[in-house]
Each structure stands twice: as structure tokens, then as C-alpha cells.
Design a protein around this motif. Structure first.
Motif, PDB file in Angstrom:
ATOM      1  N   ILE A  62       0.817  -1.225   0.000  1.00 29.63           N
ATOM      2  CA  ILE A  62       0.000   0.000   0.000  1.00 29.63           C
ATOM      3  C   ILE A  62       0.843   1.263   0.000  1.00 29.63           C
ATOM      4  O   ILE A  62       0.325   2.369   0.138  1.00 29.63           O
ATOM      5  N   ARG A  81      -0.232   4.155  -2.250  1.00 26.68           N
ATOM      6  CA  ARG A  81      -1.635   4.579  -2.192  1.00 26.68           C
ATOM      7  C   ARG A  81      -1.780   5.843  -1.357  1.00 26.68           C
ATOM      8  O   ARG A  81      -1.084   5.998  -0.356  1.00 26.68           O
ATOM      9  N   LEU A 124      -6.970   4.298   2.332  1.00 28.21           N
ATOM     10  CA  LEU A 124      -6.652   3.079   3.081  1.00 28.21           C
ATOM     11  C   LEU A 124      -7.824   2.629   3.937  1.00 28.21           C
ATOM     12  O   LEU A 124      -8.654   3.434   4.361  1.00 28.21           O
ATOM     13  N   SER A 125      -7.855   1.325   4.220  1.00 28.26           N
ATOM     14  CA  SER A 125      -8.825   0.800   5.185  1.00 28.26           C
ATOM     15  C   SER A 125      -8.361   1.159   6.590  1.00 28.26           C
ATOM     16  O   SER A 125      -7.225   1.612   6.785  1.00 28.26           O
ATOM     17  N   GLY A 126      -9.217   0.937   7.572  1.00 29.64           N
ATOM     18  CA  GLY A 126      -8.877   1.274   8.954  1.00 29.64           C
ATOM     19  C   GLY A 126      -7.602   0.605   9.434  1.00 29.64           C
ATOM     20  O   GLY A 126      -6.734   1.234  10.028  1.00 29.64           O
ATOM     21  N   GLY A 127      -7.483  -0.675   9.172  1.00 35.08           N
ATOM     22  CA  GLY A 127      -6.311  -1.420   9.618  1.00 35.08           C
ATOM     23  C   GLY A 127      -5.041  -0.953   8.917  1.00 35.08           C
ATOM     24  O   GLY A 127      -3.981  -0.847   9.535  1.00 35.08           O
ATOM     25  N   GLN A 128      -5.180  -0.673   7.629  1.00 36.82           N
ATOM     26  CA  GLN A 128      -4.029  -0.179   6.872  1.00 36.82           C
ATOM     27  C   GLN A 128      -3.593   1.184   7.378  1.00 36.82           C
ATOM     28  O   GLN A 128      -2.399   1.476   7.489  1.00 36.82           O
ATOM     29  N   ARG A 129      -4.575   2.018   7.704  1.00 40.32           N
ATOM     30  CA  ARG A 129      -4.244   3.353   8.230  1.00 40.32           C
ATOM     31  C   ARG A 129      -3.501   3.232   9.558  1.00 40.32           C
ATOM     32  O   ARG A 129      -2.566   3.975   9.836  1.00 40.32           O
ATOM     33  N   GLN A 130      -3.951   2.265  10.352  1.00 41.06           N
ATOM     34  CA  GLN A 130      -3.302   2.056  11.647  1.00 41.06           C
ATOM     35  C   GLN A 130      -1.854   1.623  11.468  1.00 41.06           C
ATOM     36  O   GLN A 130      -0.952   2.140  12.141  1.00 41.06           O
ATOM     37  N   LEU A 153     -11.598  -1.057  14.458  1.00 39.90           N
ATOM     38  CA  LEU A 153     -11.070  -2.149  13.645  1.00 39.90           C
ATOM     39  C   LEU A 153     -11.764  -3.461  14.004  1.00 39.90           C
ATOM     40  O   LEU A 153     -12.183  -3.663  15.143  1.00 39.90           O
ATOM     41  N   SER A 154     -11.860  -4.358  13.025  1.00 46.58           N
ATOM     42  CA  SER A 154     -12.416  -5.680  13.308  1.00 46.58           C
ATOM     43  C   SER A 154     -11.431  -6.455  14.171  1.00 46.58           C
ATOM     44  O   SER A 154     -10.230  -6.200  14.126  1.00 46.58           O
ATOM     45  N   VAL A 164      -8.346  -7.702  12.409  1.00 44.99           N
ATOM     46  CA  VAL A 164      -7.360  -6.666  12.078  1.00 44.99           C
ATOM     47  C   VAL A 164      -6.625  -6.222  13.341  1.00 44.99           C
ATOM     48  O   VAL A 164      -5.414  -5.982  13.325  1.00 44.99           O
TER      49      VAL A 164
END
Ligand code: ATP
Length: 244
Positions: free
Chosen positions: A136, A139, A144-150, A174-175, A178
């Protein structure tokens, strides 16, 4: 030396206008420790972390980094000396790519202190510590998704060569799957770089499983502190809700 706490907080007081949110908090972090900060909504956890990072003004008390009083230092100078905040909400520069976000962070390093344990945080090393980030890198952060942002927010903090990471509710939004990944990343960080961690965590089970020690904050005061293995669930819940 090893007996000097890496971070030492003495009688810290802070608030928001007339509201006192942190009422004389003292704590110490030894090198390599992971300490969880728990407490109900509004207990003062975020305010405390932001004061340590220098992004919220303290009204009293001291913050010492490697024995040096940094209480009057602005945030960027604390970052240069190895104190990095991963804020709640994981603010990144949204229109910049992850790679660009990491470059900006790297510019906040300072050469006038020893490298962190395990050596300098190069981009390659960050990518090894946080697998998944590689795909990523180019990008925009906003995509980004939440986990990616984290993961990107943690990576950004690592690029400043932190000795101490202050992490504010990294599980938020986050789930569970994740969150597991994010914690796996943190475990790897501890193994490889012996990074010292102070983390706000709402999930008591997770905090107990991960941290060496726990601090419970209620109404701006530390009402319980101890090694996770020594604290019973009952004692923690009582302190958390104020039933002791
Ligand atoms: P949460 O888990 O909800 O983030 P917290 O333990 O991090 O809670 P803080 O966010 O530090 O607690 O809030 C401590 C107190 O300060 C609360 O009473 C809160 O309402 C108040 N407070 C926090 N931020 C502000 C602000 N920007 N302006 C005014 N009051 C604030």
C-alpha cells in the motif's frame, strides 16, 4: 544506565479550560517495557498521552526523558529525542501516499542521540516489521482501510526512530481480526527493537495479554497499577468503575 527510567512523569496536571482532566499523574517506563493505560471514557487517557507528546499543554508537573526534563519542549523536539505519538484517529496526510507520509516523518529525526536498539529504522526495516505495508506504499492515505491506516500510522512513528511509542486506542474501529494483526505487529516491534510502549487500550483482555504492566486511570488519577500477572480481573474492574 539501565536503572534510569526511559520516561518519567511526575505529578502531571492538565485540563481543558476550567476542566481538570489529569490530576497529578506519576508514572515511569523502564526501557523495553509495554505498559497499558486503561480507564473509562473521559478518564483522561488521551489528554495524558497528548501531554506526554507535547501536543497538549500541561498545567503542572514534569516529563523526563532519559532523565532530562522535556516539560517545556515543543512536540517536534520530543519527537527528535525519541518520543513518538500514534494518535487516536490515526491522522495521516490524506492526499499524500503512505510513502510520502513516511518521508515527512523521517525528516523529524535527529542525529544527536544514539540509534534505537536494533539500529536505524530504514524503510526496508519498517516494511519487515509491518508486513502488509509494502503493498500500500503508493496509495494515498485517504484511500486506506482502517487497519491499513493504523499500520501506516505506526510506521510513520517508527520512521522518527522512537525509543518510546505512545499509542492511543489503536484498536478503535477495527475488526477483531485486524486488531490481532496490529498487535502481532507490536509484538514483533518489541522483539526486534525493544521499543518501549505506553498504550491506551479499551479491551481489558487484550491489554492484559499484551502488556507487562497496567495503569488504571479514573477521573484523572491512577487508581490501580501493577504487573498484569499480579492483578485480578475483579480488582481491575473495581478500580475501573470506582467500586473499590
Ligand atoms: P476517551 O476514551 O473517551 O477518549 P479518555 O480517557 O481519553 O476518554 P480524555 O479524552 O482525556 O479521556 O478526556 C478527559 C476529560 O477531558 C473528559 O471529561 C473530556 O470530556 C474532557 N475533554 C477532552 N478533550 C476535550 C476538549 N478538547 N475540550 C474540552 N474538554 C475535553
Amino acid at each position: 544506565s539501565n536503572t534510569t527510567p526511559l520516561l518519567q512523569v511526575q505529578q502531571l496536571v492538565a485540563g481543558h479550560g476550567p476542566l481538570v482532566a489529569v490530576r497529578g499523574v506519576s508514572l515511569q517506563l523502564a526501557p523495553g517495557e509495554a505498559v497499558a493505560l486503561i480507564g473509562a471514557n473521559g478518564a483522561g487517557k488521551t489528554t495524558l498521552l497528548r501531554c506526554l507528546a507535547g501536543v497538549h499543554p500541561a498545567q503542572g508537573g514534569q516529563v523526563l526523558l532519559r532523565g532530562q526534563d522535556v516539560s517545556a519542549w515543543p512536540a517536534h523536539r520530543r519527537v527528535q529525542q525519541g518520543l513518538a505519538l500514534v494518535p487516536e484517529g490515526r491522522r495521516l496526510f490524506g492526499d499524500m501516499t503512505v510513502r510520502e507520509n513516511l518521508h515527512v516523518a523521517a525528516e523529524h529525526r535527529s542525529g544527536d542521540r544514539p540509534e534505537p536498539a536494533g539500529g536505524a529504522w530504514t524503510l526496508d526495516r519498517v516494511l519487515t516489521a509491518l508486513p502488509g505495508l509494502a503493498t500500500i506504499l503508493d496509495r494515498p492515505a485517504a484511500a486506506l482501510s482502517g487497519g491499513q491506516r493504523q499500520a501506516a500510522a505506526i510506521a510513520r512513528a517508527l520512521m522518527t526512530h522512537p525509543d518510546v511509542l505512545l499509542l492511543d486506542e489503536i484498536s478503535l474501529g477495527l475488526s477483531p481480526l485486524v486488531v490481532n494483526e496490529v498487535y502481532d505487529n507490536l509484538r514483533q516491534l518489541r522483539r526486534e527493537a525493544a521499543t518501549t510502549l505506553l498504550l491506551v487500550e479499551q479491551d481489558l483482555g487484550r491489554a492484559l495479554a499484551f502488556a507487562d504492566r497496567m495503569l488504571c486511570l479514573r477521573e484523572g488519577r491512577i487508581v490501580l497499577a501493577g504487573r498484569c500477572q499480579d492483578l485480578s480481573r475483579e480488582a481491575i474492574t473495581a478500580a475501573y468503575f470506582g467500586m473499590e
